[in-house]
Write a protein that holds these residues in place. Sequence first.
Motif, PDB file in Angstrom:
ATOM      1  N   MET A   1      40.558   6.057  30.240  1.00 19.68           N
ATOM      2  CA  MET A   1      41.301   5.182  31.119  1.00 19.68           C
ATOM      3  C   MET A   1      40.933   5.417  32.581  1.00 19.68           C
ATOM      4  O   MET A   1      40.869   4.480  33.343  1.00 19.68           O
ATOM      5  N   GLU A  33      47.787   9.989  38.310  1.00 17.11           N
ATOM      6  CA  GLU A  33      48.231  10.675  37.090  1.00 17.11           C
ATOM      7  C   GLU A  33      48.874  12.023  37.403  1.00 17.11           C
ATOM      8  O   GLU A  33      49.927  12.343  36.863  1.00 17.11           O
ATOM      9  N   ARG A  37      52.771  12.717  36.698  1.00 20.00           N
ATOM     10  CA  ARG A  37      53.094  13.698  35.648  1.00 20.00           C
ATOM     11  C   ARG A  37      53.942  14.846  36.172  1.00 20.00           C
ATOM     12  O   ARG A  37      54.788  15.371  35.465  1.00 20.00           O
ATOM     13  N   LEU A  63      53.493   8.775  30.509  1.00 21.04           N
ATOM     14  CA  LEU A  63      52.778   8.898  29.232  1.00 21.04           C
ATOM     15  C   LEU A  63      51.986   7.624  28.980  1.00 21.04           C
ATOM     16  O   LEU A  63      52.513   6.511  29.157  1.00 21.04           O
ATOM     17  N   ASP A  64      50.749   7.788  28.542  1.00 21.39           N
ATOM     18  CA  ASP A  64      49.918   6.643  28.174  1.00 21.39           C
ATOM     19  C   ASP A  64      49.865   5.602  29.290  1.00 21.39           C
ATOM     20  O   ASP A  64      49.968   4.394  29.055  1.00 21.39           O
ATOM     21  N   ASP A  65      49.725   6.069  30.515  1.00 22.21           N
ATOM     22  CA  ASP A  65      49.627   5.213  31.696  1.00 22.21           C
ATOM     23  C   ASP A  65      50.826   4.291  31.873  1.00 22.21           C
ATOM     24  O   ASP A  65      50.687   3.140  32.307  1.00 22.21           O
ATOM     25  N   PHE A 112      55.757   9.375  19.111  1.00 23.83           N
ATOM     26  CA  PHE A 112      55.912   9.039  20.526  1.00 23.83           C
ATOM     27  C   PHE A 112      57.186   9.675  21.074  1.00 23.83           C
ATOM     28  O   PHE A 112      57.179  10.257  22.154  1.00 23.83           O
ATOM     29  N   ARG A 115      56.668  13.254  21.833  1.00 18.66           N
ATOM     30  CA  ARG A 115      55.921  13.452  23.075  1.00 18.66           C
ATOM     31  C   ARG A 115      56.828  13.260  24.286  1.00 18.66           C
ATOM     32  O   ARG A 115      56.739  14.000  25.266  1.00 18.66           O
ATOM     33  N   HIS A 150      55.255  -0.666  32.849  1.00 18.95           N
ATOM     34  CA  HIS A 150      53.796  -0.704  32.721  1.00 18.95           C
ATOM     35  C   HIS A 150      53.204  -1.172  34.042  1.00 18.95           C
ATOM     36  O   HIS A 150      53.549  -2.255  34.518  1.00 18.95           O
TER      37      HIS A 150
END
Length: 172
Positions: A1, A33, A37, A63-65, A112, A115, A150
């Motif tokens: 990514m 990121e 994070r 998580l996961d962008d 998920f 996580r 998102h």
Amino acid sequence: MTERYNSQRSRPDLGATGPLEYDSGMLTWAFVEQRMRTAVNYWIGSAGGDGRPHAVPVWGSWLDDAFIFVGSGRKIRNLRANPQAVVHLESGDEVVIVEGRFEEISLPSPEFLQRVDEEFVRKYGTYRPSEHLNGRSTSSFAPEGLFAVHPQVVIAWSGMASDATRWRIESG
């Protein structure tokens, strides 16, 4: 990514009264990121169907962008009525601003959710969203669900905007 996002970089218009002098190169997606994070507190802004703005600090994870959080109340009502949101960090020096699309994560997979729990425990101690979502917690906080923002546009800089960078992210 990371490589895909680095190819989508440009300079943002920060509304300066004259030409903004950039004396540094653009940031990489790794800056976004890392800041997302490691942040503990995030601010989420929304506006309901009536257009009234609302901003509130929340806990979350990257998580996961995407920005993942649990919540309830006005911010969730607003985001259900108008799914555009902004998430930003507390710092005015190392800035990350995420403008994006709100999503309710109705049926998260167990993997998920695990996580998400791991990220929340890493940051917030014993807080596990899964316990609150499944009604196993005795806490007074009862979230309405698990949610994501998102990114569609991300703007970031590290120190007086001299390296301000914008990413426009196409939805997948």
